[in-house]
Design a protein around this motif. Structure first.
Motif, PDB file in Angstrom:
ATOM      1  N   ARG A 145      -1.921   2.865  -4.986  1.00 28.42           N
ATOM      2  CA  ARG A 145      -3.295   3.365  -4.809  1.00 28.42           C
ATOM      3  C   ARG A 145      -3.899   3.855  -6.115  1.00 28.42           C
ATOM      4  NH1 ARG A 145      -1.233   6.639   0.199  1.00 28.42           N
ATOM      5  NH2 ARG A 145      -0.886   4.885   1.626  1.00 28.42           N
ATOM      6  N   GLN A 146      -3.067   4.047  -7.124  1.00 33.51           N
ATOM      7  CA  GLN A 146      -3.567   4.454  -8.435  1.00 33.51           C
ATOM      8  C   GLN A 146      -4.074   3.259  -9.244  1.00 33.51           C
ATOM      9  OE1 GLN A 146      -0.659   6.924 -10.520  1.00 33.51           O
ATOM     10  NE2 GLN A 146       0.139   7.674  -8.572  1.00 33.51           N
TER      11      GLN A 146
ATOM     12  N   ASP B  96       0.839  -1.196   0.000  1.00 33.98           N
ATOM     13  CA  ASP B  96       0.000   0.000   0.000  1.00 33.98           C
ATOM     14  C   ASP B  96       0.874   1.247   0.000  1.00 33.98           C
ATOM     15  OD1 ASP B  96      -2.084   1.799   0.193  1.00 33.98           O
ATOM     16  OD2 ASP B  96      -2.366   1.507   2.352  1.00 33.98           O
ATOM     17  N   THR B  97       0.997   1.877  -1.162  1.00 26.66           N
ATOM     18  CA  THR B  97       1.780   3.093  -1.340  1.00 26.66           C
ATOM     19  C   THR B  97       0.995   4.050  -2.235  1.00 26.66           C
ATOM     20  OG1 THR B  97       2.903   2.367  -3.354  1.00 26.66           O
ATOM     21  CG2 THR B  97       3.918   1.745  -1.235  1.00 26.66           C
ATOM     22  N   PRO B  98       1.402   5.324  -2.328  1.00 28.17           N
ATOM     23  CA  PRO B  98       0.721   6.239  -3.254  1.00 28.17           C
ATOM     24  C   PRO B  98       0.706   5.731  -4.690  1.00 28.17           C
ATOM     25  CG  PRO B  98       2.072   7.484  -1.726  1.00 28.17           C
ATOM     26  CD  PRO B  98       2.382   6.035  -1.479  1.00 28.17           C
TER      27      PRO B  98
END
Length: 211
Positions: A147-148, A142-144
């Motif tokens: 999340r895309q 779970d990272t930025p």
């Protein structure tokens, strides 16, 4: 790059790892200011989903430039000093996506497969020179960036859990740190299957626009 001094403080060194000369200069700067690097973790990378309809050589070239050549530039900058000292550990961030080809990750998976192969090839020589090599193969974290994603991410774990896996693996001196274990097992088993069975499974991952 981030470096940690003897005073246990974090120092930031802004750097574009795709610039070979800047990378070599930054490594020299770190060692001049903070002392010899004992552990280097190279994790710069990016991901772009692809398919037949969106296949783009320029986009894949950008991933190759960052994911592969960015790491290669870092390796070239750090290995001579470590082998001269006959000590140190290098850790390279790849991915379980490098185990086998998956729809939607032709370019990304190819870059990670290249890093795995690269580290396996360098390991014996580095070991002979007193330097240890580690390859880190995460699943979905779970990272930025993740999340895309607009698709299911099985066995997704938190960035904190990923950091714990990595730290434990480095402390144990492991060559490969792969997590979570279920994702690692699934993809290694997939790779071990005969092509007819493997492709029967990967066909199920296709989206409508890929058929």
């Amino acid at each position: 790059m981030l470096a940690q001094s003897a005073e246990n403080k974090i120092h930031a060194f802004p750097l574009d790892v795709t610039d070979r000369e800047a990378t070599e200069n930054t490594v020299r700067d770190i060692e001049t200011r903070l002392g010899p690097i004992s552990l280097a973790v190279f994790g710069a990378g990016t991901y772009r989903r692809d398919s037949l309809s969106t296949f783009d050589a320029a986009a894949i070239g950008e991933m190759v430039g960052l994911n592969i050549m960015g790491t290669v530039n870092c390796l070239q900058a750090i290995m001579p000093a470590m082998t001269t000292r006959r000590s140190g550990r290098i850790a390279v961030m790849a991915s379980v996506a490098g185990y086998t080809g998956l729809p939607g990750a032709a370019g990304y998976g190819a870059t990670k497969a290249a890093l795995i192969n690269l580290c396996e090839a360098l390991y014996p020589e580095l070991e002979r020179q007193g330097v240890q090599m580690t390859i880190i193969n995460p699943g979905f974290v779970d990272t930025p960036l993740t999340r895309q994603n607009d698709f299911p991410m099985p066995f997704l774990i938190s960035s904190e859990s990923a950091a714990e896996y990595i730290m434990r693996g480095l402390e144990r001196g492991k060559f490969e740190i792969a997590f979570p274990w279920r994702m690692k097992v699934v993809l290694k088993l997939l790779k071990a299957l005969p092509p007819s069975l493997r492709f029967a499974l990967t066909r199920r991952m296709l989206r409508e626009e890929q058929t």
